[in-house]
Design a protein around this motif. Structure first.
Motif, PDB file in Angstrom:
ATOM      1  N   LYS A 287       0.840  -1.196   0.000  1.00 17.98           N
ATOM      2  CA  LYS A 287       0.000   0.000   0.000  1.00 17.98           C
ATOM      3  C   LYS A 287       0.878   1.249   0.000  1.00 17.98           C
ATOM      4  O   LYS A 287       1.847   1.348   0.749  1.00 17.98           O
ATOM      5  CB  LYS A 287      -0.920  -0.002   1.226  1.00 17.98           C
ATOM      6  CG  LYS A 287      -1.913   1.161   1.232  1.00 17.98           C
ATOM      7  CD  LYS A 287      -2.879   1.024   2.385  1.00 17.98           C
ATOM      8  CE  LYS A 287      -3.870   2.187   2.409  1.00 17.98           C
ATOM      9  NZ  LYS A 287      -4.678   2.247   1.177  1.00 17.98           N
ATOM     10  N   GLY A 288       0.543   2.197  -0.864  1.00 14.33           N
ATOM     11  CA  GLY A 288       1.230   3.479  -0.870  1.00 14.33           C
ATOM     12  C   GLY A 288       2.678   3.417  -1.300  1.00 14.33           C
ATOM     13  O   GLY A 288       3.510   4.177  -0.783  1.00 14.33           O
ATOM     14  N   GLN A 289       3.030   2.552  -2.228  1.00 12.06           N
ATOM     15  CA  GLN A 289       4.408   2.481  -2.709  1.00 12.06           C
ATOM     16  C   GLN A 289       4.826   3.783  -3.390  1.00 12.06           C
ATOM     17  O   GLN A 289       5.978   4.193  -3.318  1.00 12.06           O
ATOM     18  CB  GLN A 289       4.561   1.310  -3.688  1.00 12.06           C
ATOM     19  CG  GLN A 289       5.874   1.254  -4.432  1.00 12.06           C
ATOM     20  CD  GLN A 289       7.075   1.039  -3.535  1.00 12.06           C
ATOM     21  OE1 GLN A 289       6.947   0.456  -2.454  1.00 12.06           O
ATOM     22  NE2 GLN A 289       8.243   1.516  -3.959  1.00 12.06           N
ATOM     23  N   SER A 290       3.874   4.457  -4.052  1.00 15.67           N
ATOM     24  CA  SER A 290       4.185   5.681  -4.776  1.00 15.67           C
ATOM     25  C   SER A 290       2.974   6.604  -4.748  1.00 15.67           C
ATOM     26  O   SER A 290       1.903   6.229  -4.251  1.00 15.67           O
ATOM     27  CB  SER A 290       4.587   5.362  -6.220  1.00 15.67           C
ATOM     28  OG  SER A 290       3.538   4.671  -6.882  1.00 15.67           O
ATOM     29  N   SER A 291       3.151   7.790  -5.300  1.00 17.68           N
ATOM     30  CA  SER A 291       2.037   8.746  -5.355  1.00 17.68           C
ATOM     31  C   SER A 291       1.217   8.582  -6.621  1.00 17.68           C
ATOM     32  O   SER A 291       0.172   9.216  -6.772  1.00 17.68           O
ATOM     33  CB  SER A 291       2.574  10.179  -5.272  1.00 17.68           C
ATOM     34  OG  SER A 291       3.392  10.459  -6.401  1.00 17.68           O
ATOM     35  N   GLN A 292       1.700   7.752  -7.551  1.00 13.14           N
ATOM     36  CA  GLN A 292       1.017   7.538  -8.823  1.00 13.14           C
ATOM     37  C   GLN A 292       1.455   6.192  -9.392  1.00 13.14           C
ATOM     38  O   GLN A 292       2.322   5.525  -8.832  1.00 13.14           O
ATOM     39  CB  GLN A 292       1.381   8.649  -9.802  1.00 13.14           C
ATOM     40  CG  GLN A 292       2.875   8.748 -10.083  1.00 13.14           C
ATOM     41  CD  GLN A 292       3.222   9.933 -10.942  1.00 13.14           C
ATOM     42  OE1 GLN A 292       2.872   9.963 -12.115  1.00 13.14           O
ATOM     43  NE2 GLN A 292       3.908  10.912 -10.367  1.00 13.14           N
ATOM     44  N   ALA A 293       0.832   5.797 -10.482  1.00 15.52           N
ATOM     45  CA  ALA A 293       1.211   4.545 -11.128  1.00 15.52           C
ATOM     46  C   ALA A 293       2.587   4.685 -11.779  1.00 15.52           C
ATOM     47  O   ALA A 293       2.862   5.678 -12.449  1.00 15.52           O
ATOM     48  CB  ALA A 293       0.173   4.157 -12.176  1.00 15.52           C
ATOM     49  N   LEU A 294       3.450   3.683 -11.565  1.00 14.97           N
ATOM     50  CA  LEU A 294       4.786   3.661 -12.151  1.00 14.97           C
ATOM     51  C   LEU A 294       5.041   2.284 -12.750  1.00 14.97           C
ATOM     52  O   LEU A 294       4.620   1.269 -12.184  1.00 14.97           O
ATOM     53  CB  LEU A 294       5.852   3.966 -11.092  1.00 14.97           C
ATOM     54  CG  LEU A 294       5.807   5.355 -10.447  1.00 14.97           C
ATOM     55  CD1 LEU A 294       6.816   5.432  -9.300  1.00 14.97           C
ATOM     56  CD2 LEU A 294       6.093   6.435 -11.477  1.00 14.97           C
ATOM     57  N   GLN A 295       5.732   2.235 -13.869  1.00 17.67           N
ATOM     58  CA  GLN A 295       5.994   0.974 -14.537  1.00 17.67           C
ATOM     59  C   GLN A 295       6.882   0.067 -13.671  1.00 17.67           C
ATOM     60  O   GLN A 295       8.026   0.416 -13.374  1.00 17.67           O
ATOM     61  CB  GLN A 295       6.683   1.215 -15.882  1.00 17.67           C
ATOM     62  CG  GLN A 295       7.007  -0.055 -16.653  1.00 17.67           C
ATOM     63  CD  GLN A 295       5.761  -0.820 -17.057  1.00 17.67           C
ATOM     64  OE1 GLN A 295       4.869  -0.270 -17.675  1.00 17.67           O
ATOM     65  NE2 GLN A 295       5.710  -2.091 -16.702  1.00 17.67           N
ATOM     66  N   PRO A 296       6.370  -1.097 -13.238  1.00 16.91           N
ATOM     67  CA  PRO A 296       7.240  -2.042 -12.530  1.00 16.91           C
ATOM     68  C   PRO A 296       8.125  -2.793 -13.524  1.00 16.91           C
ATOM     69  O   PRO A 296       7.807  -2.868 -14.717  1.00 16.91           O
ATOM     70  CB  PRO A 296       6.246  -2.979 -11.843  1.00 16.91           C
ATOM     71  CG  PRO A 296       5.010  -2.911 -12.684  1.00 16.91           C
ATOM     72  CD  PRO A 296       4.987  -1.552 -13.327  1.00 16.91           C
ATOM     73  N   VAL A 297       9.235  -3.329 -13.055  1.00 17.38           N
ATOM     74  CA  VAL A 297      10.162  -4.071 -13.907  1.00 17.38           C
ATOM     75  C   VAL A 297      10.427  -5.432 -13.267  1.00 17.38           C
ATOM     76  O   VAL A 297      10.811  -5.503 -12.091  1.00 17.38           O
ATOM     77  CB  VAL A 297      11.490  -3.313 -14.094  1.00 17.38           C
ATOM     78  CG1 VAL A 297      12.423  -4.103 -15.010  1.00 17.38           C
ATOM     79  CG2 VAL A 297      11.234  -1.924 -14.666  1.00 17.38           C
ATOM     80  N   VAL A 298      10.192  -6.490 -14.033  1.00 16.76           N
ATOM     81  CA  VAL A 298      10.384  -7.852 -13.535  1.00 16.76           C
ATOM     82  C   VAL A 298      11.603  -8.462 -14.194  1.00 16.76           C
ATOM     83  O   VAL A 298      11.767  -8.395 -15.417  1.00 16.76           O
ATOM     84  CB  VAL A 298       9.134  -8.709 -13.817  1.00 16.76           C
ATOM     85  CG1 VAL A 298       9.424 -10.176 -13.512  1.00 16.76           C
ATOM     86  CG2 VAL A 298       7.956  -8.220 -13.000  1.00 16.76           C
ATOM     87  N   GLU A 299      12.472  -9.049 -13.380  1.00 17.83           N
ATOM     88  CA  GLU A 299      13.609  -9.808 -13.885  1.00 17.83           C
ATOM     89  C   GLU A 299      13.841 -10.985 -12.963  1.00 17.83           C
ATOM     90  O   GLU A 299      14.021 -10.798 -11.749  1.00 17.83           O
ATOM     91  CB  GLU A 299      14.864  -8.939 -13.979  1.00 17.83           C
ATOM     92  CG  GLU A 299      16.039  -9.671 -14.627  1.00 17.83           C
ATOM     93  CD  GLU A 299      17.253  -8.784 -14.808  1.00 17.83           C
ATOM     94  OE1 GLU A 299      17.427  -8.231 -15.913  1.00 17.83           O
ATOM     95  OE2 GLU A 299      18.021  -8.631 -13.834  1.00 17.83           O
ATOM     96  N   ASP A 300      13.840 -12.170 -13.542  1.00 13.52           N
ATOM     97  CA  ASP A 300      13.988 -13.406 -12.755  1.00 13.52           C
ATOM     98  C   ASP A 300      12.930 -13.433 -11.651  1.00 13.52           C
ATOM     99  O   ASP A 300      11.753 -13.260 -11.936  1.00 13.52           O
ATOM    100  CB  ASP A 300      15.406 -13.513 -12.191  1.00 13.52           C
ATOM    101  CG  ASP A 300      16.446 -13.596 -13.301  1.00 13.52           C
ATOM    102  OD1 ASP A 300      16.119 -14.157 -14.362  1.00 13.52           O
ATOM    103  OD2 ASP A 300      17.564 -13.086 -13.110  1.00 13.52           O
ATOM    104  N   ASP A 301      13.353 -13.572 -10.380  1.00 15.46           N
ATOM    105  CA  ASP A 301      12.385 -13.673  -9.296  1.00 15.46           C
ATOM    106  C   ASP A 301      12.280 -12.364  -8.513  1.00 15.46           C
ATOM    107  O   ASP A 301      11.917 -12.358  -7.347  1.00 15.46           O
ATOM    108  CB  ASP A 301      12.779 -14.813  -8.338  1.00 15.46           C
ATOM    109  CG  ASP A 301      11.673 -15.146  -7.344  1.00 15.46           C
ATOM    110  OD1 ASP A 301      10.496 -14.991  -7.715  1.00 15.46           O
ATOM    111  OD2 ASP A 301      11.985 -15.521  -6.194  1.00 15.46           O
TER     112      ASP A 301
END
Length: 702
Positions: free
Chosen positions: A550-564
């Motif tokens: 909850k509340g990681q940021s103030s708006q939507a931001l592109q997450p990045v997935v690599e491996d696990d």
């Protein structure tokens, strides 16, 4: 069955070879008589009203168009048997059809089954093809002008009484088209082509399938306004037929399918159509009406008058065989069409242009720049070109030999990455819904009806689609699944192998534009960064929630997935174990971290006006910091190509683009520092594509 009125004072007893037996009806244009031909077969004879008959130009045109209509040899029309200018009274004789009109059938028996709608569409498409081949435009396709007979659906009153300017012959004060069925160009009094009949056919099919008109209103003017300015009401239509019917409503006549394409794509399964007809009540009504017509014709012939008959014109003993009809016509009472929207899929344009698809291709990587030129802004590889839509745009997709983005003219377009020339444009695809790479060759998009479409990026060829996907905003795509928000605010997954909906779950997301939400997929997890700043992770197989921040940021931001691991910007720059949600490490912020970018050598992210680079391992070793000389945070993901990292400096209102050295603290160059944006970018093949204010430019990198 409505009684035929007896002949009255002033009615002729004979017109040409036709003996008049009674009056079927009359209107502002003239009278229609029930008649017997010289061979004893029934006919409907239309006579122009006296006040119109005195207009010699109109009368001659009335007869001339009837003679032209005789060239139509289609089994799907009420054939014109003859036409004359006799004693100043022009008349037209057509076959008499005893079956109910489509309007009567739906009113009496309810909407048609899916197989019946397919059969109706295929038959009417073939009939319109024949009418248009004879140089005619019907201009009044509607349920009351389609008669259902034992030989199949038949079109009556097709354009034989229409002036060349395209308006129906009416008396003063009457509207020139049937409200809700005439095409927009007819309503507006513009030039009418064969495409107008296709629009009308779409409205007929909606009525046949749902029992309701595609356009409705409190009064005629409201209906006509809706035809010109609004979308048809297609709620209640199934997924299988929606993409076939909706394209008929394109406002641009050139974008509507051709009748022969409709006939082909709607062709029903013969056995299913035959079985539906044998079980349906409509067959009995048609048989009853035809028997009644024969009885009344015989009675009228002997008594010199008729007492009862049908009120519709038109049946051909010499038409297609009953056996042929039983294989293609069905009836029933279930509402089987569902969906909403217009425009639909451009399956007909694809069909027309399949042979003209651009060839598939690949592009060589661009030559890297010499680092000795650091500090000098490089010359673009091509552009800037004013071909992109304006405003904040979804991230372009770069695949094979093209870059795909929102077109200035609407829809999506693809430019060749080598020289910026246009390779293809698809106007019916939604730019707002975004476009996402699916594997190395294809991309996912949505059309204006919400249909999910997967196309080859290089050629634009459609690979497959899901008509009932109801896409509003694409979030993430892999070779196994495509994830998106629906227009009803749900979160949905489509399985790429089965090409069907995998799951649908509720969602609190409402924002669907360039500001998010954003998502990434990996290791059986869908990571969703919402517009409220929360991060939610779901199981890609079931849609079940797994963990939440909850509340990681103030708006939507592109997450990045690599491996696990999933890497997140926001109030902290964070690495989280994808499967469990356990935080691996976090770096505090001086303002707010933008979305990170990963490459084999490290992680880059922007915090306020500073760009940072870290080792990706658990040590979080800081490699360098570059001052971007901008007090504004950047919420756009950096792009890494070659030894250069491209970053957007600042927010949408105060931004430039800089190239940074991946190996050290150097700012290599800045591109258009005075351009406040908004900017979006994508990179591949040693090229960086920058979009801003409707322009796109391809930049080299070092």
């Amino acid at each position: 069955m409505t009684s035929v009125n007896p002949l009255g004072f002033g009615d002729p007893l004979r017109l040409g070879p036709y003996r008049l037996l009674g009056v079927l009806g009359e209107g502002g244009m003239g009278k229609v008589y029930f008649a017997a031909g010289p061979d004893g077969r029934p006919a409907a004879v239309k006579v122009l009203r006296p006040e119109l008959a005195h207009d010699q130009h109109l009368a001659q045109r009335f007869v001339r168009e009837a003679h032209t209509a005789q060239a139509v040899t289609s089994p799907g029309v009420a054939r014109v048997l003859g036409a004359e200018l006799e004693a100043g009274r022009p008349w037209i004789a057509t076959e008499f059809l005893a079956g109910p009109t489509l309007a009567e059938a739906v009113d009496g028996h309810g909407p048609l089954t899916e197989q019946a709608v397919r059969s109706l569409a295929a038959a009417l498409g073939a009939t319109l093809r024949d009418i248009h081949a004879a140089g005619l435009v019907h201009r009044d396709i509607k349920p009351a002008n389609i008669v259902l007979t034992s030989d199949g659906p038949r079109v009556i009153d097709f354009g034989i009484a229409r002036p060349e300017h395209g308006l129906t012959l009416t008396t003063t004060g009457q509207i020139p088209v049937t409200p809700g069925y005439g095409a927009p160009e007819q309503v507006l009094g513009r030039r009418v082509t064969a495409a107008a009949d296709v629009f009308s056919l779409g409205a007929v099919l909606v009525y046949a399938a749902t029992g309701r008109p595609a356009y409705a209103g409190a009064h005629v003017a409201a209906v006509q306004y809706a035809v010109v300015h609004e979308r048809p009401a297609l709620d209640g239509l199934p997924a299988a037929l929606h993409p076939l019917i909706a394209p008929c409503f394109q406002h641009d006549p050139a974008l509507r399918p051709a009748p022969e394409q409709i006939a082909r794509v709607f062709a029903p399964d013969r056995k299913a159509a035959r079985d539906a007809w044998r079980r349906g009540p409509l067959r009995e009504e048609v048989k009853r009406r035809e028997a009644e017509m024969r009885r009344q014709l015989s009675s009228a012939a002997t008594a010199g008058a008729t007492t009862a008959a049908t009120t519709t014109v038109g049946s051909s003993p010499s038409g297609p065989s009953r056996r042929r009809f039983l294989t293609v016509w069905g009836a029933g009472g279930a509402v089987l069409l569902a969906g909403a929207g217009t425009g639909g899929t451009l399956w007909w344009l694809r069909d027309r242009q399949e042979s003209a698809l651009p060839p598939a291709g690949d592009a060589p990587a661009a030559r890297l720049l010499d680092r000795a030129n650091a500090g000098i802004r490089p010359t673009p590889l091509w552009g800037p070109l004013e071909v992109a839509a304006s405003g904040p745009l979804p991230t372009p997709v770069v695949l094979r030999d093209v870059v795909v983005f929102a077109a200035r003219s609407g829809g999506l377009t693809a430019l060749k990455v080598v020289d910026g020339s246009t390779k293809w444009t698809l106007p019916d695809l939604s730019a707002k819904a975004r476009q996402l790479a699916v594997g190395e060759d294809d991309f996912a998009a949505a059309d204006t009806t919400g249909r999910l479409v997967v196309r080859n990026a290089s050629t634009s060829e459609e690979r497959w689609s899901v008509a009932n996907a109801d896409v509003a905003f694409l979030l993430a795509a892999t070779a196994e699944g495509i994830y998106f928000l629906t227009r009803k605010g749900q979160l949905r997954a489509v399985d790429t192998a089965g090409r069907s909906i995998r799951w649908t779950v509720p969602s609190k997301e409402s924002g669907t534009d360039s500001t998010g939400p954003f998502a990434a997929v990996g290791r059986g997890r869908l990571v969703l960064s919402g517009t409220n700043g929360d991060v939610t992770v779901l199981d890609t197989a079931t849609g079940r929630g797994v963990w939440h921040i909850k509340g990681q940021s103030s708006q939507a931001l592109q997450p990045v997935v690599e491996d696990d691991s999933v890497y997140l910007g926001g109030h902290t720059l964070t690495a989280v174990t994808l499967t469990t949600g356990k935080r691996r490490w976090a770096v505090d912020t001086h303002g707010e971290w933008g979305p990170p970018a990963l490459d084999p050598d490290g992680l880059t992210a922007v915090d306020g006006g500073l760009a940072y680079r870290y080792e990706k391992d658990g040590t979080r070793t800081e490699l360098w910091i570059v001052d971007l000389n901008s007090p504004y945070p950047s919420m756009q993901q950096p792009a890494v190509q070659g030894d250069c990292i491209w970053v957007i400096e600042g927010d949408f209102e105060n931004a430039g683009v800089s190239g940074l050295s991946k190996e050290g603290k150097d700012r290599l160059w800045t591109y258009e520092r005075d351009n406040s944006g908004p900017w979006t970018m994508a990179a591949a093949g040693n090229r960086v594509f920058l979009l801003s204010k409707g322009k796109v430019v391809a930049m080299p990198t070092s």
